[in-house]
Enzyme design. Structure first.
Site, PDB file in Angstrom:
ATOM      1  CB  THR A  93      80.431  44.232  77.336  1.00 48.28           C
ATOM      2  OG1 THR A  93      81.120  43.937  76.124  1.00 48.28           O
ATOM      3  CG2 THR A  93      81.438  44.327  78.482  1.00 48.28           C
ATOM      4  CE  LYS A 168      84.609  43.856  76.257  1.00 44.68           C
ATOM      5  NZ  LYS A 168      84.862  44.257  74.924  1.00 44.68           N
ATOM      6  CE  LYS A 243      78.511  47.773  79.068  1.00 45.83           C
ATOM      7  NZ  LYS A 243      77.895  47.157  77.896  1.00 45.83           N
TER       8      LYS A 243
HETATM    9  P1  NAD Z   1      74.033  49.845  70.733  1.00 42.29           P
HETATM   10  O1  NAD Z   1      73.450  50.739  71.769  1.00 42.29           O
HETATM   11  O2  NAD Z   1      74.373  50.395  69.390  1.00 42.29           O
HETATM   12  O3  NAD Z   1      73.022  48.606  70.475  1.00 42.29           O
HETATM   13  C1  NAD Z   1      72.252  47.994  71.466  1.00 42.29           C
HETATM   14  C2  NAD Z   1      70.873  47.743  70.861  1.00 42.29           C
HETATM   15  O4  NAD Z   1      70.077  47.013  71.787  1.00 42.29           O
HETATM   16  C3  NAD Z   1      70.110  49.050  70.567  1.00 42.29           C
HETATM   17  O5  NAD Z   1      69.773  49.076  69.186  1.00 42.29           O
HETATM   18  C4  NAD Z   1      68.874  48.956  71.455  1.00 42.29           C
HETATM   19  O6  NAD Z   1      67.710  49.520  70.871  1.00 42.29           O
HETATM   20  C5  NAD Z   1      68.735  47.456  71.630  1.00 42.29           C
HETATM   21  N1  NAD Z   1      67.944  47.055  72.767  1.00 42.29           N
HETATM   22  C6  NAD Z   1      68.023  47.488  74.056  1.00 42.29           C
HETATM   23  N2  NAD Z   1      67.118  46.826  74.824  1.00 42.29           N
HETATM   24  C7  NAD Z   1      66.478  45.950  74.008  1.00 42.29           C
HETATM   25  C8  NAD Z   1      65.456  44.984  74.203  1.00 42.29           C
HETATM   26  N3  NAD Z   1      64.887  44.806  75.399  1.00 42.29           N
HETATM   27  N4  NAD Z   1      65.030  44.269  73.140  1.00 42.29           N
HETATM   28  C9  NAD Z   1      65.584  44.465  71.909  1.00 42.29           C
HETATM   29  N5  NAD Z   1      66.556  45.368  71.657  1.00 42.29           N
HETATM   30  C10 NAD Z   1      66.994  46.098  72.700  1.00 42.29           C
HETATM   31  O7  NAD Z   1      75.290  49.140  71.393  1.00 42.29           O
HETATM   32  P2  NAD Z   1      76.475  48.369  70.642  1.00 42.29           P
HETATM   33  O8  NAD Z   1      77.588  49.309  70.376  1.00 42.29           O
HETATM   34  O9  NAD Z   1      75.911  47.542  69.544  1.00 42.29           O
HETATM   35  O10 NAD Z   1      76.979  47.409  71.832  1.00 42.29           O
HETATM   36  C11 NAD Z   1      76.268  46.233  72.207  1.00 42.29           C
HETATM   37  C12 NAD Z   1      77.060  45.519  73.279  1.00 42.29           C
HETATM   38  O11 NAD Z   1      78.353  45.199  72.767  1.00 42.29           O
HETATM   39  C13 NAD Z   1      77.282  46.358  74.540  1.00 42.29           C
HETATM   40  O12 NAD Z   1      77.178  45.513  75.654  1.00 42.29           O
HETATM   41  C14 NAD Z   1      78.694  46.888  74.350  1.00 42.29           C
HETATM   42  O13 NAD Z   1      79.339  47.162  75.580  1.00 42.29           O
HETATM   43  C15 NAD Z   1      79.348  45.734  73.621  1.00 42.29           C
HETATM   44  N6  NAD Z   1      80.514  46.108  72.810  1.00 42.29           N
HETATM   45  C16 NAD Z   1      80.466  47.207  72.010  1.00 42.29           C
HETATM   46  C17 NAD Z   1      81.576  47.542  71.240  1.00 42.29           C
HETATM   47  C18 NAD Z   1      81.573  48.751  70.317  1.00 42.29           C
HETATM   48  O14 NAD Z   1      82.638  49.110  69.808  1.00 42.29           O
HETATM   49  N7  NAD Z   1      80.415  49.372  70.046  1.00 42.29           N
HETATM   50  C19 NAD Z   1      82.738  46.737  71.298  1.00 42.29           C
HETATM   51  C20 NAD Z   1      82.738  45.603  72.097  1.00 42.29           C
HETATM   52  C21 NAD Z   1      81.610  45.300  72.856  1.00 42.29           C
END
Ligand code: NAD
Length: 292
Positions: A93, A168, A243
């Site tokens: 997102t 979204k 966010k």
């Molecule tokens: P998270 O923080 O658990 O996972 C993100 C991952 O990206 C982390 O493991 C981090 O180490 C990795 N990362 C960051 N920079 C990196 C790079 N340069 N190279 C490789 N890995 C890298 O977050 P999440 O909950 O998995 O969410 C991911 C996305 O999905 C976000 O944009 C969030 O807004 C969206 N989202 C989350 C949810 C939810 O319920 N968690 C729901 C809908 C959308």
């Protein structure tokens, strides 16, 4: 079956990658953290040494990263390594502006590009029932559909580059506003002597009905699966909602759209987060009304 690189194996990415592996794809993952790498291995992915190695010779590159700056920095890093004709899907997102820049970068690499953010949370990622909101060319969306399917309950084609991210933030702005309105109504109802169940029975069948009442009712009782029954444990955390609200306000500012209720919802969630409730489910904002 495709050779897929999956970048970002966090709470969402790892279970999404697991569903691609289960569907028979070969998935190579990369994450900056050891926890992410371990989750990727547990999901059945091969783990690359770095992001460039992860994307080399892949048909599809999926990113699931925290924010626009992470997506753009990964796209920058892999620019020389992406196979021409491959498909790049960003499911993070992120802000609409960065999503459009990511599309341009992908096209400059000779790749097809789709922005495909999701709703449905971690349970949707685990169960393969996420709702994808997808933006891109018809050709890119056609190519992305069979890749997204093992992770999806629903895939909605929203339009061109950035349209998925736009949908979204609009959806989640509605969600925040209806949730706060629903919380206000349930607290007002209590103070007027109504039971929660009576108000639920009316609203869920009347014009005040919304997902915030029927699926996610912010008081315990009427919808036994809503986080209110579990002391507002997420669910969908306040900080994730905040966010998305900030992204909606950023987007509104860029196109000079007037969103006074969106702005108010953002301010209320910001205050709730700063009061130490960032990890609580977003329906827990009813507590601010109950305390008054
Ligand atoms: P998270 O923080 O658990 O996972 C993100 C991952 O990206 C982390 O493991 C981090 O180490 C990795 N990362 C960051 N920079 C990196 C790079 N340069 N190279 C490789 N890995 C890298 O977050 P999440 O909950 O998995 O969410 C991911 C996305 O999905 C976000 O944009 C969030 O807004 C969206 N989202 C989350 C949810 C939810 O319920 N968690 C729901 C809908 C959308």
């Amino acid at each position: 079956m495709s050779n897929i690189a999956f970048i970002g194996l966090g709470n969402m990415g790892a279970p999404m990658a697991a569903n691609l592996v289960k569907a028979g794809h070969t998935v190579t993952g990369f994450d900056l953290t050891d926890a992410g790498k371990e989750a990727g291995r547990a999901a059945g992915c091969a783990i690359a040494g770095d992001v460039v190695e992860a994307v080399a010779d892949k048909d599809v590159i999926i990113t699931m990263l925290p924010a626009g700056k992470h997506v753009l920095s990964v796209y920058e890093e892999i620019a020389g390594a992406v196979k021409s004709g491959s498909l790049m899907i960003d499911s993070s997102t992120i802000d609409v502006e960065s999503a459009r820049v990511a599309h341009e970068k992908a096209l400059a690499m000779g790749a097809m590009s789709v922005d495909a953010p999701v709703s449905g949370g971690i349970m949707g990622a685990i169960n393969g029932t996420l709702a994808f909101m997808a933006g891109g060319s018809d050709e890119a969306l056609d190519a992305a559909t069979p890749i997204l399917e093992p992770m999806a309950g629903k895939i909605v084609r929203c339009g061109g580059a950035g349209a998925g991210q736009a949908a979204k933030v609009c959806n989640n702005m509605i969600l925040a506003v209806t949730m706060i309105g629903t919380c206000e109504a349930f607290e007002l109802g209590r103070r007027l002597g109504l039971t929660d169940q009576a108000l639920f029975d009316v609203v869920s069948n009347a014009s005040g009905q919304s997902w915030s009442t029927t699926t996610y009712c912010p008081v315990p009782g009427p919808v036994p699966t809503s986080p209110a029954n579990n002391d507002y444990k997420p669910g969908f955390a306040v900080d994730l909602m905040l966010k998305d609200l900030k992204l909606s306000q950023e987007a509104a500012g860029q196109v000079e759209a007037s969103t006074p209720l969106g702005a108010q919802a953002t301010a209320l969630y910001e205050a709730f987060s700063q009061a130490g409730h960032g990890g609580m489910d977003f329906s827990g904002i009813i507590k601010t009304l109950q305390e008054k």
